[in-house]
Design an enzyme around this catalytic site. Structure first.
Site, PDB file in Angstrom:
ATOM      1  N   ARG A  35      53.568  35.074  12.158  1.00 16.74           N
ATOM      2  CA  ARG A  35      53.111  36.420  11.764  1.00 16.74           C
ATOM      3  C   ARG A  35      54.241  37.439  11.788  1.00 16.74           C
ATOM      4  O   ARG A  35      54.218  38.405  11.016  1.00 16.74           O
ATOM      5  CB  ARG A  35      51.974  36.870  12.677  1.00 16.74           C
ATOM      6  CG  ARG A  35      50.713  36.117  12.357  1.00 16.74           C
ATOM      7  CD  ARG A  35      49.574  36.551  13.211  1.00 16.74           C
ATOM      8  NE  ARG A  35      48.345  36.048  12.635  1.00 16.74           N
ATOM      9  CZ  ARG A  35      47.159  36.125  13.188  1.00 16.74           C
ATOM     10  NH1 ARG A  35      47.027  36.708  14.357  1.00 16.74           N
ATOM     11  NH2 ARG A  35      46.100  35.632  12.592  1.00 16.74           N
ATOM     12  N   LYS A 198      30.328  23.859   9.145  1.00 16.16           N
ATOM     13  CA  LYS A 198      29.037  24.535   8.994  1.00 16.16           C
ATOM     14  C   LYS A 198      28.790  25.144   7.612  1.00 16.16           C
ATOM     15  O   LYS A 198      29.637  25.864   7.088  1.00 16.16           O
ATOM     16  CB  LYS A 198      28.944  25.659  10.010  1.00 16.16           C
ATOM     17  CG  LYS A 198      28.702  25.152  11.406  1.00 16.16           C
ATOM     18  CD  LYS A 198      28.388  26.299  12.317  1.00 16.16           C
ATOM     19  CE  LYS A 198      27.866  25.801  13.641  1.00 16.16           C
ATOM     20  NZ  LYS A 198      27.792  26.880  14.616  1.00 16.16           N
ATOM     21  N   GLY A 377      39.899  35.378   9.119  1.00 13.20           N
ATOM     22  CA  GLY A 377      38.636  36.077   8.826  1.00 13.20           C
ATOM     23  C   GLY A 377      38.752  37.000   7.627  1.00 13.20           C
ATOM     24  O   GLY A 377      37.821  37.112   6.822  1.00 13.20           O
TER      25      GLY A 377
END
Ligand code: AMP
Length: 398
Positions: A35, A198, A377
């Site tokens: 990062r 999922k 996210g």
């Protein structure tokens, strides 16, 4: 959104929101500097242009309480090393000392503020707190794509204090540009490979992609809910019962929209969730009770390979099996190889999500895909079609 290429930094104090939420070990040393590395170009653009780069970030989840553990002072030496220049640690943003230190900086200098999340006002998007941060700079640059889905003081609210002077750093700009390219300007055939455990966590992405892709490959743990919905026996494989109607709806929608939906046609099963479990390959899809699907089988690999090979645009998010177990990584490894081969043949490929990135890195294929999104996210929300608050704030500043 204006890129920093449009800015003039000469003699200006530039507040740069970066995402230096990096992993630290027990000795509080940075274990993965990716990062920080990804912000080098932005910081250099500012300092080479005669500006002062005042970097600000969060680290971990200190929940409004200052602590040594979450102090960005832990990473100053690493930031200096990566950026190849001395970095002044400014301490807490609200102090007079930080302001005095900023005023002592010279063009070309780089400095780092303390963890902004030591104040609850950061995550609350508090206007007064944003005003206080803003007092330290003349220009605002957001290069924190990983935090762009949060409407925090330093990622969104702050923009209003820099009318006409808000810019996207190279990393944020590149991430948004590449995701836009895939979502709105893809060459066809466009194939999305969605894996992972999922259905519920990928439902919005799948729904959004159905209007864009030609081929949708659904694999990994989530595929068993789809197979179950189609009447296939799935034994003890992962199943989200409450998602069965949703899976049926997706299958129908894909059909109506002319999207070719591909699910596994054979599986590698295990008698327990363990690398050393007994395993066998199903001839077709049915998995008997007492066994669970852990990876895609050889016929599926062949089928998926043929689809991926023809693609001009590829989006891959999520492993197609339990790739963390060496004995069940073959499917994910094959998909990674197919994506790399298609890219070498001219396709544009975008890889996102921690596990797919880890897989691409494990197999040393990172240099053979077009773009790796580090957004986590933020990337998932972007792929769901949401406008991220951090990007919205820059878009609003025209
Ligand atoms: P996600 O965070 O939803 O992208 O899921 C990633 C996880 O899915 C990884 O840890 C994989 O091990 C897991 N996964 C993939 N395929 C399967 C499977 N067939 N059964 C159980 N877990 C799986």
């Amino acid at each position: 959104m204006k890129s920093i290429n449009e800015a003039c930094f000469k003699g200006k104090k530039v507040l740069v929101r970066v995402d230096y939420n990096v992993p630290l070990n027990d000795n509080r040393e940075v274990t993965d500097a990716t990062r920080i590395i990804r912000t080098i170009d932005t910081v250099k653009k500012i300092t080479d242009g005669g500006g002062i780069a005042i970097l600000m970030s969060h680290l971990g989840r200190p929940k409004g309480v200052a602590s040594d553990k979450f102090s960005l002072s832990n990473i100053v030496s690493k930031v200096s090393e990566v950026l190849g220049t001395h970095v002044t640690f400014l301490g807490d943003v609200l102090t007079a000392d930080a302001e005095a230190k900023v005023n002592a900086l010279k063009p070309g200098d780089v400095a780092l503020l303390e963890n902004l999340r030591f104040h609850n006002e950061e995550e609350a998007g508090d206007e007064e707190f944003a005003r206080q941060i803003a007092r330290l700079g003349d220009i605002y640059v957001n290069d924190a794509f990983g935090t762009a889905h949060r409407a925090h003081a330093s990622t969104a609210t702050i923009a209003k204090f820099f009318p006409g002077k808000c810019y996207a750093g190279y990393l944020l700009y590149e991430e948004a540009h590449n995701l836009d390219l895939v979502l709105n300007n893809a060459s066809h055939p466009f194939t999305a490979i969605i894996g992972g455990s999922k259905v519920s966590s990928k439902l919005n992405i799948i729904t959004y992609l159905l209007d864009r892709v030609d081929n949708l490959i659904i694999a990994g743990g989530m595929s068993y809910t789809f197979l179950h919905a189609m009447g296939v026996k799935i034994g003890n494989s992962l199943l989200e019962e409450e998602m069965i109607p949703v899976a049926k709806e997706i299958i129908n929608k894909a059909h109506l929209k002319g999207v070719d939906l591909y699910l596994p046609i054979d599986n590698i099963c295990a008698d327990k969730f363990d690398n050393d479990a007994n395993q066998y390959v199903t001839t077709h899809n049915d998995i008997p009770d007492g066994w669970e699907g852990m990876d895609i089988g050889p016929r599926t690999i062949k089928k998926f390979a043929a689809i991926i090979k023809q693609a001009q645009t590829i989006l891959w998010n999520g492993p197609v099996g339990v790739y963390e177990f060496q004995n069940f990584e073959h499917g994910t490894q094959s998909v990674a190889l197919c994506v790399a081969c298609a890219t070498i043949s001219g396709a544009f490929s975008l890889i996102g999500g921690g596990d797919s990135i880890a897989a691409i890195n494990n197999y040393h294929l990172a240099n053979h895909v077009s773009y790796i999104s580090t957004g986590g996210g933020a990337m998932l929300e972007y792929l769901e079609g949401k406008v991220l608050p951090g990007i919205q704030a820059l878009n609003d500043d025209k």
